[in-house]
Structure formats: C-alpha cells, structure tokens
Design an enzyme around this catalytic site. Sequence first.
Site, mmCIF file in Angstrom:
data_model
loop_
_atom_site.group_PDB
_atom_site.id
_atom_site.type_symbol
_atom_site.label_atom_id
_atom_site.label_comp_id
_atom_site.label_asym_id
_atom_site.label_seq_id
_atom_site.Cartn_x
_atom_site.Cartn_y
_atom_site.Cartn_z
ATOM 1 C CD GLU A 1 -0.797 1.276 4.388
ATOM 2 O OE1 GLU A 1 -0.472 2.072 3.486
ATOM 3 O OE2 GLU A 1 -1.966 0.914 4.584
ATOM 4 C CG HIS B 1 -4.971 -1.581 -1.239
ATOM 5 N ND1 HIS B 1 -5.260 -0.491 -0.465
ATOM 6 C CD2 HIS B 1 -5.961 -2.466 -0.978
ATOM 7 C CE1 HIS B 1 -6.365 -0.703 0.223
ATOM 8 N NE2 HIS B 1 -6.809 -1.907 -0.077
ATOM 9 C CG HIS C 1 -1.649 -1.114 1.607
ATOM 10 N ND1 HIS C 1 -3.000 -1.158 1.381
ATOM 11 C CD2 HIS C 1 -1.325 -2.302 2.178
ATOM 12 C CE1 HIS C 1 -3.485 -2.319 1.804
ATOM 13 N NE2 HIS C 1 -2.490 -3.032 2.284
ATOM 14 C CG ASP D 1 -2.858 1.820 -2.175
ATOM 15 O OD1 ASP D 1 -4.001 1.579 -2.605
ATOM 16 O OD2 ASP D 1 -2.488 1.487 -1.049
#
Length: 189
Positions: free
Chosen positions: A119, A155, A37, A165
């Site tokens: 992330e 994602h 992400h 993303d």
Amino acid sequence: MKWQVDDAGWCDAATVVASPNCDARPDGAEISLLVVHNISLPAGRFGGDDVLRLFTNRVDPQAAPGYDVLARLRVSAHFFIRRDGTVMQFVPTTARAWHAGASSWRGRPGCNDVSIGIELEGSDLVPYEDIQYDALIRLAEALAVRHPVRELVGHCDIAPLRKTDPGPHFHWQRIHAALPQLKADPLAA
C-alpha cells in the site's frame, strides 16, 4: 545498503506493526506477484494512524464518516509506504495478507494466495512522492531476492471492475525502468 527480507518474511527496513488479518498461504502457493495499492484514511488525508488502525482492527467507528463500515472490515497488506518513505510491515511475506479481495491475474483467481500487497499512502487524485518510489523500488528488489516474484501490477490490474489504484498519477514507466524484470503486460493477463 540493500534491504533484505529474512526467511520468516520480515523486511529489515520496515517497522513491524503486526496484523491479525492474515493466514497461511495454500500448500504449494508460489509468491510470484507484487500488487501495488493506494490508501488514505480519511480519504485524501495523509499522515495519521487510521491505516494502521484499519489493518489491526482498531478503527474507531465514530472517528469519521464511513468508519462504522471500516470498523467491521478485516483487511491487511504486507507493507505500507508512507508519504515520507517510511515502510511499515503488517504481515510476513510468507503469510497471506488480505489485500486483493476478489481478484484474478493470468486466469488465476484469488491473488492473495500468490501475491505480496504493498500500500502506498496516497489516492488516485494526487501524485506520489519521489521517496515513496525509492522505497517501493528498494522493497521490490529485496522481495524479488527472497521470493520468486515475476511481476508487479496495480490493484486495478487484478480487479479492474472494482478498483482503480494505484491510480493515474502512478508512474509505471519509472517502476519499469528501475525493475525491468518485474514488468507485467496487463494485456497478456
């Protein structure tokens, strides 16, 4: 030195910031997927602690426009890789983090059940830092040693109608060259 993930699901190279936003994986769920992400809070701004606040339910609803909505969310990821390559871990890999939302991969809904969420501090609008790729590769290698991970996807691959993303600046070729065993073919999904 190679990074390691222990039996409890904690990476030795990560700083732990525990998130309450997780729960047990379903019985028999095999961790087979890494999901990449991007995130920045406020949008496009890097280096602050608002992502940490989001994943630990401490967002100040008055801090920035839209934060009133963020303050009500209960989300998390397993890992957060900052622009300088620092790795933070919010949820042990043995638990289910709440990062994917409504998602599906290879016909299986609910990707949170079988995935680890990573992330990257960034946005769809700017390139990532070399040191972030280095950290992501080292982390993915450690995760693949601990868990039966088979693929690394974005994602955007598991929620294509609502997510973009890690975005157009993410260098998939670099990741596939370093981690050929985790190369996914989104068309086969």
